[in-house]
Design an enzyme around this catalytic site. Structure first.
Site, PDB file in Angstrom:
ATOM      1  N   ASP A 127     -14.044  -5.723  -4.586  1.00 45.72           N
ATOM      2  CA  ASP A 127     -14.301  -5.903  -3.146  1.00 45.72           C
ATOM      3  C   ASP A 127     -15.630  -6.365  -2.948  1.00 45.72           C
ATOM      4  O   ASP A 127     -16.470  -5.935  -3.177  1.00 45.72           O
ATOM      5  CB  ASP A 127     -14.050  -4.506  -2.391  1.00 45.72           C
ATOM      6  CG  ASP A 127     -12.507  -4.077  -2.630  1.00 45.72           C
ATOM      7  OD1 ASP A 127     -11.751  -4.893  -2.992  1.00 45.72           O
ATOM      8  OD2 ASP A 127     -12.356  -2.787  -2.461  1.00 45.72           O
TER       9      ASP A 127
ATOM     10  N   ASP B 257       0.889  -1.053  -0.074  1.00 41.92           N
ATOM     11  CA  ASP B 257      -0.070   0.115   0.077  1.00 41.92           C
ATOM     12  C   ASP B 257       0.981   1.243   0.068  1.00 41.92           C
ATOM     13  O   ASP B 257       1.634   1.165   0.725  1.00 41.92           O
ATOM     14  CB  ASP B 257      -1.121   0.079   1.337  1.00 41.92           C
ATOM     15  CG  ASP B 257      -1.948  -1.097   1.189  1.00 41.92           C
ATOM     16  OD1 ASP B 257      -2.377  -1.696   0.118  1.00 41.92           O
ATOM     17  OD2 ASP B 257      -2.578  -1.494   2.350  1.00 41.92           O
TER      18      ASP B 257
END
Lengths: 207, 489
Positions: free
Chosen positions: B368, B249
């Site tokens: 997601d 990330d």
């Protein structure tokens, strides 16, 4: 892989053909890492004058061929006499035609590029697969049989008589590295295949 | 179907017997470990090792050399010959992926039942060794009165799934396997491992068509009448590995612990970490831009360019990418694939546009998903915004629009370390023909194995387990490889 400074060669002129392929930057980065200078170009004169020509390939067959024809590079490539390396789509475009968008390709190698077609087989082939060396060549000097390299392709060229190395996906065997005269092609991405990929690029630049 | 080279060991040497006769042996090597290494090098996915002394006398005699093989090769091994007690079985299971029991299974079904219970059906193989359609015992030297089909049915009842059958009369003879028996067992629902007479690519193709799970090849390989490469090809054993993909990330040019958007801690420099993981054997890298502001976002381009200059494995960039122009820019800087999420949902035509421009292998659609009742719904913005989309349907739609891969994150599992959502993975993997990357919930190597086998994932995304140094990539790859999952090692 960190080449020693003695690997640095500026005497070789390497042309990377610029035709809107997605992986030009990666090929350039790999060459730079290996210590070779290169030019990204679509100038026929520059391409024909180069000691080595690299033809990266990422994208779709028909669009790439349209691009090449528009700039006259399709004819230029056929005239190249120096070592030439087509990568991925760059290999596929060496064939006569492709099932992808039913594209007419460069016709340097006989045959048609086909789409993987087996039940339950994931398409694209995406990941690391082994290559089996079938014929020795300076391009693959120092590459072990069954080395892993990175593939990302939905189509393949058989390249029967021209294979230096093959790979198997599903139960389909195809040319992983092919050679016809001065024209080489790799179906995988040497610029993204770690140590062995870098070795192949290094070998190519030293042919 | 997989191809398993056989290594039969008699008195420490690698031999082949003809029709199971100890008097009719041929020695191929005095170094079974070297032989094992050679089959591994040629691409074998597993080895079948028999202690012939053990099979004959009922007492294992070549355990040490077999243990040495297990320690030397990275591929799993199955071991048989003289495993006639729970104690010996347990000893072998310390280093063997599977054990093969023959004679003992006839005499003591309870032992088999207990082993299956303790170690799982995957690790126990029962061998039916047939001569004239009759079961044989004691290294094929005697026959039993029991009918093999009846025996197979009994085994099924006690939980045995893997049945290895050998037609003793064909073993070592370079003839043909007994297709009738192979078919009968496969039809009865066993996972069939065929042995004896597997000596040509035609035989392998035929066994594969009959639904046989694995073929053991011995004499033909040693005599050179069949090469392992040809056998693997005929078996359709795709050698493509599963991928281990560290996920980084990134915000403001740094890799952060991305558990939530609050209290972000810097884990390190993206180039250094990318290079480290690449050197350790990562198969790919994923960079997810979690920037909250435009200024932070701009640095993403620098990160991509810097990583591309130093890391020579594929890498995917995702997070907030919304247009083909942005994608082009990232690819020109050296990214290999682009992952799109929200933008693809808002404008599915973007998938097609991107796929046409850069090829489908470049376009990853990230989904997601969260469980809602009996199905999975697609969520946006880190799982906070629910959409009407069904995750499985959306994956199919994305494939139709030209996606080359699905990056599937379970929002229920993300950050829990309780394992990937196997049900979600399986539903999506079964629904699409493009590769699926499992994400969210990795807590152990067992979880990764489950994602690959039960979830049918093509790759697993791992973040904190690696960032915190709880696991290393070589460790994960060794484990998965030992459990029969193809890995680039």
């Amino acid at each position: 892989m960190n080449p020693a400074p003695s690997n640095r060669k500026s005497g070789v002129s390497i042309a990377v053909i610029d035709y809107n392929a997605g992986n030009i930057a990666s090929v350039g980065n790999a060459l730079r890492k290996l210590g070779f200078e290169y030019t990204i170009t679509k100038d026929p004169k520059e391409i024909l004058a180069a000691d080595k020509v690299i033809f990266p390939g990422q994208g779709r067959a028909a669009a790439a061929m349209d691009d090449l024809r528009a700039s006259g590079l399709d004819k230029v490539i056929r005239e190249i006499k120096k070592p030439f390396l087509g990568i991925c789509l760059g290999l596929q475009l060496l064939f006569e035609s492709s099932e992808e968008d039913d594209a007419q390709c460069l016709g340097i190698i006989e045959g048609r590029v086909k789409r993987f077609n087996e039940p339950d087989l994931k398409i694209p082939q995406m990941g690391w697969n082994i290559i089996s060396i079938v014929q020795n060549d300076p391009l693959i000097s120092g590459i072990p049989d069954k080395a892993y390299v990175y593939f990302a392709n939905s189509y393949y060229g058989a390249g029967d008589n021209y294979a230096l190395a093959t790979s198997v996906y599903g139960s389909t065997e195809s040319g992983a590295i092919i050679r016809k005269d001065n024209f080489y092609g790799t179906q995988f991405h040497p610029e993204k295949s770690g140590e062995w990929g870098m070795k192949i690029l290094d070998n190519f630049c030293r042919l | 179907m997989i191809i398993i080279p056989a290594i039969d060991i008699l008195d420490g040497q690698c031999v082949r017997l003809k029709r199971g006769e100890f008097s009719d042996k041929k020695i191929y090597s005095t170094d079974p470990v070297a032989v094992a290494k050679e089959w591994e090098r040629q691409g074998a996915q597993m080895l079948h090792i028999v202690d012939l002394d053990g099979a004959k006398t009922g007492v294992p005699r070549n355990t040490e050399v077999i243990r040495k093989i297990a320690q030397t090769v990275r591929i799993p091994i199955e071991v048989g010959g003289g495993i006639r007690s729970g104690k010996i079985a347990r000893e072998y299971l310390e280093f063997a992926r599977r054990i093969v029991l023959g004679t003992k299974a006839l005499e003591d079904p309870l032992l088999i039942k207990n082993l299956v219970k303790d170690f799982g059906s995957e690790r126990i193989v029962v061998a039916l060794e047939l001569k004239d359609g009759k079961l044989t015992v004691e290294g094929w030297q005697k026959t039993s009165a029991k009918d093999y089909k009846e025996f197979a049915a009994e085994l099924k009842k006690i939980g045995v799934k893997n049945i290895l059958f050998t037609d003793v009369q064909r073993d070592g003879t370079l003839t043909e396997p007994n297709y009738d028996i192979a078919l009968a067992l496969a039809v009865a629902g066993a996972r069939v491992i065929s042995s004896g007479g597997v000596s040509s690519t035609e035989a392998i193709r035929k066994l594969k068509d009959l639904g046989v799970d694995a073929a053991i090849v011995g004499t033909a390989l040693y005599e050179g009448t069949l090469t392992l490469a040809d056998a693997l090809k005929a078996a359709g054993s795709s050698q493509l590995t599963k991928r281990i993909i560290p996920c980084l990330d990134v915000t403001g040019g740094k890799v952060v612990k991305g558990v939530s958007f609050e209290n972000l801690q810097i884990v390190g420099d993206p180039v250094a970490l990318g290079k480290k993981y690449s050197d350790e054997g990562a198969d790919e890298l994923v960079f997810l831009d979690i920037s909250a502001s435009k200024d932070e976002r701009e640095t993403l381009y620098d990160v991509v360019a810097a990583v591309a200059r130093e890391v020579f494995i594929p890498f995917t960039v995702g997070g907030g990418i919304g247009s083909v122009d942005q994608m082009r820019k990232l690819l020109q800087l050296g990214a290999d694939k682009i992952s799109i999420n929200t933008a693809a949902i808002k404008n599915p035509a973007l998938i097609t546009e991107a796929s046409r421009a850069f090829g489908e292998q470049c376009v990853v659609v990230a989904i997601d998903a969260k469980k809602k009742g009996d199905s999975y719904k697609v969520f946006l913005k880190g799982g906070t915004v629910e959409t009407e989309l069904d995750a499985v349907q959306w994956a199919k739609e994305a494939e139709k629009k030209g996606a080359g891969e699905i990056l599937l994150t379970s929002m229920d599992k993300d950050g829990t370390r309780s394992g990937y959502d196997i049900e979600l993975l399986r539903q999506v993997s079964d629904a699409v023909r493009i590769p699926v990357i499992a994400s969210g919930g990795a807590g152990s190597m067992e979880d990764m194995k489950a994602a690959c086998i039960e979830g049918k994932a093509d790759a697993v995304l791992v973040a904190s387990l690696l960032h915190y140094g709880e696991l290393t990539i070589p460790q994960v790859k060794k484990y998965l490889s030992e459990h029969g999952i193809a890995m680039r090692i």
